[in-house]
Design a protein around this motif. Sequence first.
Motif: not given
Length: 621
Positions: A290-293, A315-335, A351-352
């Motif tokens: 859920g994190l972004l590297k 905002n000073g904290a790690n971006i994480k998909a689905d907030g505090t969920a254990t896993n979030g499967t982050a799928k980013p794009l930049v635009f 979670l969608g």
Amino acid sequence: MSLSTSLLFRKLSGQILAAAACALPLASAAQTILGFSPSTGNPGTVITITGTGLNGTKSVLLNGQSLKINSNSAISLSVTVPVAASTGKLVVTTATGATVSASQFGVTRVTSGVAFPQQTTKGTSFNGIKVAAASNSAVTNSYGAVYYSTPTVADLTGTGRTDLLIGNANGNVEYWPQAAVGSTSFSKSGNLKLSNGTDIRVADFAKPTVVDLDGNGLLDLLVGTGDNQRIARFEQTAAGTLTFNSLGNLQVPSGSGTTDLVTGSYFPRPSVADLDGDGRLELLIGDYSGLLKRYEANNVNSAVFVADAGNIQANGANIKADGTATNGTAKPLVFDMDGNGLLDMVMGSQLGAITRYEQSARYATTFVSKGNLTTDGSTAINMGSSGNGEGGFAAPIITDINNDGRLDMLIGDQNGTIYLYTQKQQTALNNSPLPVQLSAFSGQAAGLGNQLTWATASELNSARFEVERSADGTSYTTLTSLAAAGTSTTAHSYQYLDAAAPAGTSYYRLRQVDQDGTSAYSPVVVLTRTSGAVSGGSAAQPQAFPTRFAEVLSIALPGAEVTQAATVTLFTTEGRQVYASSVQLSATPQALIGLPTLAPGLYVLRITTAAGTTSQRVSHE
């Protein structure tokens, strides 16, 4: 009537010279970029790049995206902005090396809204798309009957089409070509293949993106490899072909050599952009954590990436998909979704949800949270089973499918379908059928200051235009107010010189106000000055602009701290006086009042102050 976001930015009036500062050569390159024009424009805009040693250019890239080369000589390049382009610096690569422009090219768009109404109903996939089900026994034994569609877009054939490339659970990348340029019809044409005719196939759960990584004019297909936790790289065998050569996995430095980049968690999806404006591409990778590297190329046009310490933050904290969920499967794009010169990061989650972040400042590698993307400003897009999609594992991509100036967002999901959302078309605030049609809004960083020009094709009950400036693209102040044409079905042009423009980057927008008080904003023009306005009122020289005018001729005294009395006279080139007026000159531009009807041709404008007399040639169209 207020500005509609169906603003006609298909054609910019005139050319906009970018600040002709020294470019940044990043190799022992003989070439230089002296400047480019215009400095902003829509997809489809033709950019002219001037410099030296530009002959034999292999590629011109904007955030890793290839720009079509129209013509090429030693001192000039003509390129076209692609449909899915985002604001960034230009990278020109020749046989001798790569050079990065000193300033950004700003991609503008007809609309700038961040609401995306859903165009496909729940359970109905766009164009009937359904990717192949997993047949890999290791995948099906672990995950059951799965599909997992992860779309991206690319013009592999160089024909201007926006083709769909969709990764699936098998590790293949399916090829769905567009029927024609601007068409909304797509049909499957098998899987992308290697040069030996076999399908491209990674370990599993292919998650593709397309860039020209090394600037050689051949497109690279970067594919996240699911359980393998690597990013595989494939490159076109030749420009315009649909076959690829395998170039192994992306690398990171290791000792005196390199080794595979291993993401550290499953299902990595890569996204590529130049966040910090140094010409070296950043690789942002979301995965099952859920994190972004963040990784950055160790040089321009390099396939070796160096890991950044920590994860991408907002905002000073790690971006994480689905907030505090254990896993979030982050799928980013930049635009750059809203065309304000700050790159947006849009991220799908397990979670969608589709969340949006925006750079905290130009060239920043940190972001500010902008919340969830919505269908109408309040209803969040939700690809989960309880939302307006199904299956979760949202995988978004943004482009303009039908070339109408409005962005389209395609979202893949666990069930292998694709959902279509289209950027909301902003309408006039009073719902009149005849909006103010802004046919051009552009600017130029010049010696006198930043000069802005805009034109309207028609106006209805339009009271005034307010010019606003910002140092960060977020907080704006009003510089001036210019009377509008009221109601008119003919074209009108306007201009304003910001003689007090500071050195560095300034963001400009127009606030158009109706006679009933309603208002709307234009897209943003971004200009960069290499020096500030002229200082010292006594040394300032009166100036007229534009030197080629149609309706309005303005004068100013750049850098003046106090107003000065002046006499203004206009002569034909034969010496016949056609206009005279007494004015109070200041740093704020003012239009000459009472100009007579003038024949097209050259004139001499003479301005006399206590400091002396200056003359300047101007041309009336």
